[in-house]
Write a protein that holds these residues in place. Structure first.
Motif, PDB file in Angstrom:
ATOM      1  N   ASN A  15      39.572  46.370  31.564  1.00  0.00           N
ATOM      2  CA  ASN A  15      40.570  47.430  31.816  1.00  0.00           C
ATOM      3  C   ASN A  15      40.099  48.514  32.788  1.00  0.00           C
ATOM      4  O   ASN A  15      40.507  49.673  32.666  1.00  0.00           O
ATOM      5  N   PHE A  16      39.289  48.145  33.763  1.00  0.00           N
ATOM      6  CA  PHE A  16      38.917  49.118  34.795  1.00  0.00           C
ATOM      7  C   PHE A  16      40.165  49.520  35.590  1.00  0.00           C
ATOM      8  O   PHE A  16      40.319  50.674  35.994  1.00  0.00           O
ATOM      9  N   GLU A  17      41.058  48.542  35.767  1.00  0.00           N
ATOM     10  CA  GLU A  17      42.330  48.797  36.451  1.00  0.00           C
ATOM     11  C   GLU A  17      43.129  49.909  35.735  1.00  0.00           C
ATOM     12  O   GLU A  17      43.625  50.837  36.380  1.00  0.00           O
ATOM     13  N   LYS A  37      30.741  44.626  41.957  1.00  0.00           N
ATOM     14  CA  LYS A  37      29.736  44.498  40.892  1.00  0.00           C
ATOM     15  C   LYS A  37      28.732  45.632  41.115  1.00  0.00           C
ATOM     16  O   LYS A  37      27.652  45.419  41.677  1.00  0.00           O
ATOM     17  N   PRO A  38      29.079  46.842  40.707  1.00  0.00           N
ATOM     18  CA  PRO A  38      28.193  47.984  40.973  1.00  0.00           C
ATOM     19  C   PRO A  38      26.848  47.858  40.254  1.00  0.00           C
ATOM     20  O   PRO A  38      26.723  47.150  39.250  1.00  0.00           O
ATOM     21  N   GLN A  39      25.883  48.540  40.818  1.00  0.00           N
ATOM     22  CA  GLN A  39      24.558  48.621  40.204  1.00  0.00           C
ATOM     23  C   GLN A  39      24.321  50.069  39.781  1.00  0.00           C
ATOM     24  O   GLN A  39      24.717  50.993  40.500  1.00  0.00           O
ATOM     25  N   LYS A  40      23.714  50.255  38.609  1.00  0.00           N
ATOM     26  CA  LYS A  40      23.363  51.600  38.153  1.00  0.00           C
ATOM     27  C   LYS A  40      21.855  51.753  38.115  1.00  0.00           C
ATOM     28  O   LYS A  40      21.160  50.888  37.602  1.00  0.00           O
ATOM     29  N   VAL A  41      21.402  52.882  38.646  1.00  0.00           N
ATOM     30  CA  VAL A  41      19.990  53.229  38.495  1.00  0.00           C
ATOM     31  C   VAL A  41      19.946  54.518  37.681  1.00  0.00           C
ATOM     32  O   VAL A  41      20.514  55.541  38.081  1.00  0.00           O
ATOM     33  N   THR A  50      19.455  61.409  36.058  1.00  0.00           N
ATOM     34  CA  THR A  50      20.212  61.147  37.281  1.00  0.00           C
ATOM     35  C   THR A  50      20.709  59.712  37.156  1.00  0.00           C
ATOM     36  O   THR A  50      19.971  58.811  36.753  1.00  0.00           O
ATOM     37  N   ILE A  51      21.984  59.553  37.460  1.00  0.00           N
ATOM     38  CA  ILE A  51      22.589  58.221  37.388  1.00  0.00           C
ATOM     39  C   ILE A  51      23.270  57.944  38.718  1.00  0.00           C
ATOM     40  O   ILE A  51      24.177  58.677  39.118  1.00  0.00           O
ATOM     41  N   SER A  52      22.801  56.920  39.421  1.00  0.00           N
ATOM     42  CA  SER A  52      23.490  56.548  40.655  1.00  0.00           C
ATOM     43  C   SER A  52      24.146  55.197  40.462  1.00  0.00           C
ATOM     44  O   SER A  52      23.565  54.257  39.911  1.00  0.00           O
ATOM     45  N   ASN A  59      29.695  54.765  46.648  1.00  0.00           N
ATOM     46  CA  ASN A  59      28.662  55.109  45.672  1.00  0.00           C
ATOM     47  C   ASN A  59      29.061  56.370  44.911  1.00  0.00           C
ATOM     48  O   ASN A  59      29.867  57.168  45.392  1.00  0.00           O
ATOM     49  N   TYR A  60      28.457  56.537  43.733  1.00  0.00           N
ATOM     50  CA  TYR A  60      28.695  57.770  42.978  1.00  0.00           C
ATOM     51  C   TYR A  60      27.386  58.212  42.343  1.00  0.00           C
ATOM     52  O   TYR A  60      26.649  57.391  41.800  1.00  0.00           O
ATOM     53  N   PHE A  61      27.128  59.513  42.424  1.00  0.00           N
ATOM     54  CA  PHE A  61      25.863  60.049  41.938  1.00  0.00           C
ATOM     55  C   PHE A  61      26.137  61.223  41.001  1.00  0.00           C
ATOM     56  O   PHE A  61      26.970  62.083  41.326  1.00  0.00           O
ATOM     57  N   GLY A  76      34.774  60.600  45.816  1.00  0.00           N
ATOM     58  CA  GLY A  76      34.892  59.166  46.056  1.00  0.00           C
ATOM     59  C   GLY A  76      35.559  58.421  44.923  1.00  0.00           C
ATOM     60  O   GLY A  76      35.883  57.243  45.044  1.00  0.00           O
ATOM     61  N   LEU A  77      35.759  59.100  43.780  1.00  0.00           N
ATOM     62  CA  LEU A  77      36.536  58.502  42.683  1.00  0.00           C
ATOM     63  C   LEU A  77      37.947  59.069  42.815  1.00  0.00           C
ATOM     64  O   LEU A  77      38.692  58.657  43.685  1.00  0.00           O
ATOM     65  N   ASP A  78      38.318  60.062  42.011  1.00  0.00           N
ATOM     66  CA  ASP A  78      39.632  60.693  42.196  1.00  0.00           C
ATOM     67  C   ASP A  78      39.508  62.081  42.840  1.00  0.00           C
ATOM     68  O   ASP A  78      40.524  62.743  43.059  1.00  0.00           O
ATOM     69  N   THR A 107      31.101  57.282  27.559  1.00  0.00           N
ATOM     70  CA  THR A 107      29.995  57.113  26.611  1.00  0.00           C
ATOM     71  C   THR A 107      29.112  55.981  27.118  1.00  0.00           C
ATOM     72  O   THR A 107      29.617  54.942  27.539  1.00  0.00           O
ATOM     73  N   HIS A 108      27.822  56.222  27.114  1.00  0.00           N
ATOM     74  CA  HIS A 108      26.828  55.210  27.477  1.00  0.00           C
ATOM     75  C   HIS A 108      26.006  54.865  26.245  1.00  0.00           C
ATOM     76  O   HIS A 108      25.569  55.759  25.536  1.00  0.00           O
ATOM     77  N   TRP A 109      25.764  53.585  26.033  1.00  0.00           N
ATOM     78  CA  TRP A 109      24.826  53.196  24.976  1.00  0.00           C
ATOM     79  C   TRP A 109      24.211  51.851  25.306  1.00  0.00           C
ATOM     80  O   TRP A 109      24.681  51.140  26.198  1.00  0.00           O
TER      81      TRP A 109
HETATM   82  C1  RET Z   1      33.377  52.993  42.333  1.00  0.00           C
HETATM   83  C2  RET Z   1      34.015  52.333  43.564  1.00  0.00           C
HETATM   84  C3  RET Z   1      35.118  53.161  44.142  1.00  0.00           C
HETATM   85  C4  RET Z   1      36.225  53.359  43.161  1.00  0.00           C
HETATM   86  C5  RET Z   1      35.744  53.743  41.801  1.00  0.00           C
HETATM   87  C6  RET Z   1      34.421  53.605  41.413  1.00  0.00           C
HETATM   88  C7  RET Z   1      34.091  54.089  40.068  1.00  0.00           C
HETATM   89  C8  RET Z   1      32.955  54.614  39.642  1.00  0.00           C
HETATM   90  C9  RET Z   1      32.748  55.151  38.336  1.00  0.00           C
HETATM   91  C10 RET Z   1      31.532  55.636  38.059  1.00  0.00           C
HETATM   92  C11 RET Z   1      31.139  56.217  36.837  1.00  0.00           C
HETATM   93  C12 RET Z   1      29.923  56.736  36.723  1.00  0.00           C
HETATM   94  C13 RET Z   1      29.390  57.332  35.538  1.00  0.00           C
HETATM   95  C14 RET Z   1      28.135  57.803  35.621  1.00  0.00           C
HETATM   96  C15 RET Z   1      27.431  58.440  34.577  1.00  0.00           C
HETATM   97  O1  RET Z   1      26.869  57.809  33.759  1.00  0.00           O
HETATM   98  C16 RET Z   1      32.621  51.890  41.605  1.00  0.00           C
HETATM   99  C17 RET Z   1      32.380  54.037  42.831  1.00  0.00           C
HETATM  100  C18 RET Z   1      36.810  54.302  40.880  1.00  0.00           C
HETATM  101  C19 RET Z   1      33.842  55.165  37.350  1.00  0.00           C
HETATM  102  C20 RET Z   1      30.175  57.441  34.305  1.00  0.00           C
END
Ligand code: RET
Length: 133
Positions: A15-17, A37-41, A50-52, A59-61, A76-78, A107-109
């Motif tokens: 349900n990412f959509e 297929k995102p990668q988290k560091v 720090t979570i990238s 990318n999101y940081f 880069g998200l909303d 929530t992360h676990w």
């Molecule tokens: C991507 C690609 C572009 C569109 C969207 C994305 C969503 C990223 C999200 C990241 C959440 C990060 C969190 C970090 C903390 O732990 C993959 C960047 C919508 C939802 C929760």
């Protein structure tokens, strides 16, 4: 508390959509984002994180300390700004993102060798599962 340190690759997601729709992410971005297929560091030092999240598209940081409210820009998200705070709930990391959208947070676990991320916005819940790279 749990140790989230490491590099994690997305293996499945639900349900990412729905989550992206609740955030008002446009159609073209959703079409691309759901294929990624995102990668988290994760770098964890005591209560500082720090979570990238990186992908071929965007990318999101995010950087935070447990219990300390911070301004999150969701660039880069909303792109909506939130006041965010992350706390421990036993071994789970729980983030509340206060802003325009109701019931927004995550929530992360860890379960076994998998990292779980539950994303919430309005009535939508998405679950992403990652494995160590
Ligand atoms: C991507 C690609 C572009 C569109 C969207 C994305 C969503 C990223 C999200 C990241 C959440 C990060 C969190 C970090 C903390 O732990 C993959 C960047 C919508 C939802 C929760």
């Amino acid at each position: 508390p749990a140790d989230f340190n490491g590099t994690w690759n997305l293996v499945r997601s639900e349900n990412f959509e729905g989550y992206m729709l609740a955030l008002g992410i446009d159609f073209a971005t959703r079409m691309i984002a759901k294929m990624l297929k995102p990668q988290k560091v994760v770098k964890q030092e005591g209560d500082s994180f720090t979570i990238s999240t990186t992908s071929t598209f965007r990318n999101y940081f995010v950087q935070f300390t447990i219990g300390e409210e911070f301004e999150e820009d969701n660039k880069g998200l909303d792109n909506r700004k939130c006041k965010s705070v992350v706390t421990w709930d036993n071994d789970k990391l729980v983030c509340v993102q206060t802003g325009e959208k109701k019931n927004r947070g995550w929530t992360h676990w860890i379960e076994g060798d998998e990292l779980y991320l539950e994303l919430r916005c309005e009535g939508e819940v998405s679950t992403q599962v990652f494995k160590r790279a």
